[in-house]
Write an enzyme that holds these catalytic residues in place. Structure first.
Site, PDB file in Angstrom:
ATOM      1  N   HIS A  15     -10.638  -4.967  14.535  1.00 20.02           N
ATOM      2  CA  HIS A  15     -10.028  -5.283  13.495  1.00 20.02           C
ATOM      3  C   HIS A  15     -10.851  -5.890  12.405  1.00 20.02           C
ATOM      4  CE1 HIS A  15      -6.858  -6.483  11.030  1.00 20.02           C
ATOM      5  NE2 HIS A  15      -6.619  -7.812  11.443  1.00 20.02           N
TER       6      HIS A  15
ATOM      7  N   ASN B 201      -8.868  -6.494   4.864  1.00 22.08           N
ATOM      8  CA  ASN B 201      -7.925  -6.536   6.032  1.00 22.08           C
ATOM      9  C   ASN B 201      -6.581  -5.789   6.000  1.00 22.08           C
ATOM     10  OD1 ASN B 201      -6.190  -7.146   8.126  1.00 22.08           O
ATOM     11  ND2 ASN B 201      -6.743  -9.133   8.120  1.00 22.08           N
TER      12      ASN B 201
ATOM     13  N   CYS C 239      -1.480  -7.062  12.819  1.00 22.26           N
ATOM     14  CA  CYS C 239      -2.579  -5.993  12.872  1.00 22.26           C
ATOM     15  C   CYS C 239      -3.046  -5.610  14.326  1.00 22.26           C
ATOM     16  CB  CYS C 239      -3.696  -7.285  12.507  1.00 22.26           C
ATOM     17  SG  CYS C 239      -3.406  -8.004  10.790  1.00 22.26           S
TER      18      CYS C 239
END
Ligand code: COA
Length: 325
Positions: free
Chosen positions: A252, A282, A112
């Protein structure tokens, strides 16, 4: 001094929307649990498109918005943990489809944090003068490595891609960065394991369950809140910038509760944190550039604004940048 400026942003997502209620039909969960624990309401899930399709769509958008010809692109970097193939890289597939025949193209893997790592690599090439510009993309089809029977993980993730066209600048751009890795924690978040089975050993070639996302959610939560706060504070301190001077933080998009903690502990007002995980979930390396693109496309950022991009992910890794827009 030469810096690296974000000239344009773009994104590309699958059309198929899967809501929390849709998920409640396949695993024992509820809209209420997912919204309360994560802030996610829906996500985009591939209707058949693989990661390259999303990366290519993003590359076309950033070039069109920057009004740059494909043959003038020097560098293409794609961050992903879900490429179509082991080889070729997604970046080479993007290069072919957009006709960027003079570019150097390769992928980076930092889960990520991948977009932050890719942007950092592009920044160094541009600052040394080796390349004049770059397309940097984060692209994922996480739906293909999710165990759709595991309610603890399948509710969290979505598919998508986002990116930016960047080039050398004399005035504004990336001012400060902090990247980090803590390999000793790698086991708390894994995906995509392939076994070393071959014709000369007795290792079983099976893929499940190790192939899928495996996560110790609480440990990831602890890591994220600790490291992201440290990283944001470090960047502010090194740049000599106060929390009040920050126009936006693009974090994020993993979990709204992580963002609440980071806002509280960094002293940057919560309303400056841009979030869109409610409709995308996500999307790993795509989440920061997708959120940045949304913020930019809405015309909310002005030239001269100080913007922080910050993320964390598998590895474990983290990355923060302070940008003068
Ligand atoms: N629906 C309903 N219940 C669920 C559920 C779901 N989708 N997933 C887990 N549960 C249950 C658990 O089984 C557990 O039940 P129990 O108390 O009967 O054992 C309960 O909810 C609490 O589970 P827990 O894992 O302790 O929840 P949590 O508050 O830690 O929230 C996460 C779970 C995953 C949302 C949270 O840990 C998190 O966000 N971690 C970070 C993950 C992340 O950011 N990952 C991406 C990294 S890039």
């Amino acid at each position: 001094m030469k810096t690296t400026k974000i000239v344009s942003t773009g994104a590309c997502v699958p059309e198929q929307i899967i809501t929390n209620d849709d998920l409640a039909k396949i695993v024992d969960t509820s809209d209420e649990w997912i919204v309360q624990r994560t802030g996610i309401r829906q996500r985009r899930i591939s209707g058949g498109e693989n990661t390259s399709v999303l990366a290519i769509g993003t590359a076309r958008m950033v070039l069109e918005r920057a009004q740059v010809e494909p043959k003038d692109v020097d560098l293409i970097i794609v961050a992903s943990v879900t490429p179509d193939y082991g080889t070729p890289s997604l970046a080479c597939m993007v290069q072919k489809e957009i006709g960027a025949e003079n570019a150097v193209a390769f992928d980076v893997v930092a889960a990520c944090s991948g977009f932050m790592f890719g942007l950092s690599v592009a920044d160094k090439y541009i600052k040394t003068g080796l390349y004049r510009n770059a397309i940097v993309i984060g692209a994922e089809t996480l739906s293909k490595i999710i165990n759709w029977e595991d309610r603890a993980t399948c509710v969290l993730f979505g598919d998508g891609a986002g990116g930016a066209y960047v080039e050398a600048s004399e005035d504004s751009g990336i001012m400060q960065e902090d990247l980090g890795s803590k390999g000793e924690l790698w086991e708390i978040l894994t995906e995509g394991y392939t076994s070393p089975a071959n014709a000369f050993n007795d290792v079983k070639p099976g893929v499940a369950p190790d192939y899928y996302v495996n996560m110790d959610g609480r440990s990831v939560f602890k890591f994220a809140t600790k490291m992201v706060v440290k990283s944001v504070n470090r960047v502010l301190e090194q740049a000599g910038v106060t929390p009040e001077e920050i126009a936006f933080v693009v974090p994020h998009q993993a979990n709204v509760r992580i963002i609440d903690v980071v806002a509280h502990k960094s002293g940057i007002p919560r309303e400056k944190f841009y979030t869109n995980m409610d409709h995308y979930g996500n999307t790993s390396s795509a989440s920061i550039p997708m959120a940045l693109n949304e913020l930019n496309s809405k015309g909310l950022i002005k030239r001269g604004d100080k913007v922080i991009l910050t993320g964390f992910g598998g590895g474990m890794t983290w990355g923060t940048m302070l940008i003068t827009w």
